[in-house]
Design a protein around this motif. Sequence first.
Motif, short mmCIF file in Angstrom:
data_model
loop_
_atom_site.label_atom_id
_atom_site.label_comp_id
_atom_site.label_asym_id
_atom_site.label_seq_id
_atom_site.Cartn_x
_atom_site.Cartn_y
_atom_site.Cartn_z
N ASP A 68 0.90 -1.37 0.03
CA ASP A 68 -0.15 0.07 0.15
C ASP A 68 0.61 1.33 0.02
OD1 ASP A 68 -2.31 -1.53 0.24
OD2 ASP A 68 -2.58 -1.17 2.15
N ARG A 69 2.14 1.26 0.60
CA ARG A 69 3.00 2.23 0.40
C ARG A 69 3.67 2.48 -0.90
NH1 ARG A 69 5.23 1.07 6.53
NH2 ARG A 69 3.39 2.20 7.50
N GLY A 70 3.43 1.44 -1.76
CA GLY A 70 3.99 1.82 -3.23
C GLY A 70 5.24 0.81 -3.38
N ILE A 71 5.38 -0.18 -2.45
CA ILE A 71 6.65 -0.87 -2.55
C ILE A 71 6.13 -2.07 -3.32
CG2 ILE A 71 8.26 -2.35 -1.38
CD1 ILE A 71 7.93 -0.17 1.07
N ARG A 72 7.28 -2.39 -4.39
CA ARG A 72 7.03 -3.28 -5.33
C ARG A 72 7.19 -4.89 -4.21
NH1 ARG A 72 10.88 -0.82 -7.63
NH2 ARG A 72 12.33 -2.90 -7.70
N LEU A 73 6.28 -5.81 -4.92
CA LEU A 73 6.36 -6.97 -3.93
C LEU A 73 7.80 -7.65 -4.30
CD1 LEU A 73 2.98 -8.63 -5.46
CD2 LEU A 73 3.58 -7.67 -3.06
N ALA A 120 17.31 -1.11 0.51
CA ALA A 120 16.13 -1.15 -0.52
C ALA A 120 14.85 -0.17 -0.09
CB ALA A 120 15.45 -2.71 -0.15
N LEU A 121 14.88 0.12 1.23
CA LEU A 121 13.98 1.40 1.34
C LEU A 121 14.28 2.71 0.88
CD1 LEU A 121 13.03 0.62 5.31
CD2 LEU A 121 11.36 0.73 3.04
N GLN A 122 15.75 2.94 0.88
CA GLN A 122 16.10 3.98 0.09
C GLN A 122 15.77 4.11 -1.37
OE1 GLN A 122 17.47 6.95 1.43
NE2 GLN A 122 17.51 7.50 -0.49
N GLN A 123 16.13 2.92 -1.94
CA GLN A 123 15.85 2.86 -3.28
C GLN A 123 14.33 3.12 -3.73
OE1 GLN A 123 16.98 -0.92 -5.26
NE2 GLN A 123 16.13 -0.54 -7.12
N VAL A 124 13.62 2.50 -2.80
CA VAL A 124 12.04 2.66 -3.03
C VAL A 124 11.82 3.98 -2.86
CG1 VAL A 124 9.72 2.14 -1.93
CG2 VAL A 124 11.42 0.21 -2.32
N ASP A 125 12.32 4.75 -1.75
CA ASP A 125 11.87 6.30 -1.66
C ASP A 125 12.60 7.04 -2.67
OD1 ASP A 125 11.12 8.45 0.17
OD2 ASP A 125 13.40 8.75 0.28
N GLU A 153 12.64 5.99 -5.74
CA GLU A 153 11.61 5.72 -6.84
C GLU A 153 10.36 6.49 -6.84
OE1 GLU A 153 11.48 1.45 -7.02
OE2 GLU A 153 13.45 1.09 -7.81
N LEU A 154 9.76 6.52 -5.38
CA LEU A 154 8.68 7.14 -5.05
C LEU A 154 8.80 8.60 -5.47
CD1 LEU A 154 7.52 5.36 -2.11
CD2 LEU A 154 6.33 5.40 -4.24
N LYS A 155 9.88 9.37 -5.12
CA LYS A 155 10.05 10.70 -5.25
C LYS A 155 10.22 10.99 -6.97
CE LYS A 155 13.17 11.75 -1.29
NZ LYS A 155 14.61 12.08 -0.86
N ALA A 156 10.92 10.25 -7.63
CA ALA A 156 10.78 10.37 -9.01
C ALA A 156 9.62 10.16 -9.58
CB ALA A 156 11.88 9.59 -9.71
N SER A 157 8.67 9.41 -9.12
CA SER A 157 7.44 9.13 -9.55
C SER A 157 6.30 10.22 -9.49
CB SER A 157 6.58 7.78 -9.18
OG SER A 157 5.37 7.55 -9.28
N MET A 158 6.58 10.66 -7.96
CA MET A 158 5.89 11.95 -7.78
C MET A 158 6.14 13.21 -8.55
SD MET A 158 5.82 11.16 -3.34
CE MET A 158 5.18 12.68 -3.17
N ARG A 159 7.43 13.28 -8.59
CA ARG A 159 7.80 14.55 -9.74
C ARG A 159 7.17 14.21 -11.03
NH1 ARG A 159 12.87 13.82 -7.07
NH2 ARG A 159 13.57 12.51 -8.90
N SER A 160 7.08 13.05 -11.60
CA SER A 160 6.73 12.76 -12.84
C SER A 160 5.07 12.86 -12.78
CB SER A 160 6.93 11.22 -13.27
OG SER A 160 6.44 11.05 -14.47
N LEU A 161 4.34 12.44 -11.81
CA LEU A 161 3.21 12.89 -11.78
C LEU A 161 2.52 14.14 -11.72
CD1 LEU A 161 2.00 9.87 -9.31
CD2 LEU A 161 1.34 10.01 -11.87
N ALA A 162 3.57 15.11 -10.89
CA ALA A 162 3.37 16.20 -10.69
C ALA A 162 3.37 17.24 -12.12
CB ALA A 162 4.12 16.78 -9.76
N ARG A 163 4.47 16.61 -12.89
CA ARG A 163 4.62 17.35 -13.97
C ARG A 163 3.45 17.05 -15.02
NH1 ARG A 163 8.60 14.43 -15.99
NH2 ARG A 163 7.35 13.22 -17.62
N ALA A 164 3.02 15.80 -14.83
CA ALA A 164 2.04 15.22 -15.91
C ALA A 164 0.70 16.16 -15.62
CB ALA A 164 1.64 13.86 -15.50
N ARG A 165 0.44 16.38 -14.12
CA ARG A 165 -0.83 17.30 -13.70
C ARG A 165 -0.48 18.69 -14.24
NH1 ARG A 165 -2.57 17.77 -8.31
NH2 ARG A 165 -4.56 18.03 -9.46
N ARG A 166 0.50 19.33 -14.27
CA ARG A 166 0.66 20.64 -14.65
C ARG A 166 0.63 20.50 -16.45
NH1 ARG A 166 5.26 20.32 -11.58
NH2 ARG A 166 6.60 19.93 -13.05
#
Length: 193
Positions: free
Chosen positions: A14-19, A35-40, A42-55
Motif C-alpha cells: 500500500d506504500r507503493g513498494i513493489r512485491l 532497499a527502502l532508500q531505493q524505494v524512496d 523511486e517514489l520521489k521520481a514518480s511523484m515528480r513525474s506525476l506532478a509534471r503530468a498534472r501541470r
Amino acid sequence: MHLVRLLQIRRLADRGIRLTAIGRILRDDADSAAALQQVDSELKASMRSLARARRELAAIREHRARADTPPGFEALSEGLSERQRSLLTIFATIMSPTMLEEFRQALIVGNDVDEDFENLPPDAGDDVIKAVAQRMVPTIAAARTERPRLEHLEESSPLGEGQALMVLGHAIAELYNPAQLKALQLTEQLLNK
C-alpha cells in the motif's frame, strides 16, 4: 504468524513498494535499509513525474489544446494546422528542451508567409511555387539571423544528429506535398545565393 506477515506485506504494498522488494525490506538488515532508500528514490521520481503530468494536463485543459500537444505549446496549438501539429510532435521528439523552447519563441513571433505555404496545392505551377519561395526568403533569412541555432536543430538532439536528421527528413517527405517540397528547395537555393 502468517496473518501478521500477510498484513506486513499488504502495508508495504500500500506504500507503493513493489512485491519484489518487500522480501528484502522485511529482513530488517543493511540490505533492507538500502532497499527502502531505493524505494524512496523511486517514489520521489514518480511523484515528480506525476506532478509534471498534472501541470501539463492543466495547461492543456486551460487552453483547450489537444491532449498530444507538447508542453509549452498549449497556447499556440489552436492556430496550427494538422500538418504543423504533426511537425511539432516530431520537433518535440528530436529537439533538446533548450532548442524546443527557442522554437516555441519563434512560433510566438510568427510570420506572414506560413498561410501561403500551408495552402500551396500539390499541383501548383512553377510560377506560384517561385512566388511563395521568394516570399519565404526574407522571413527565413530573418529567422536564421535572429535564431541561428534553429538552422541546426539536430546538433543537440537527444536522439543524436544522424537519427534526428533521418526522422526529420522522413517527416518532411511525408507531411509536405510536392509543391511545398519544391518551394522549400527553391527557398534554400535562394538563401544560399
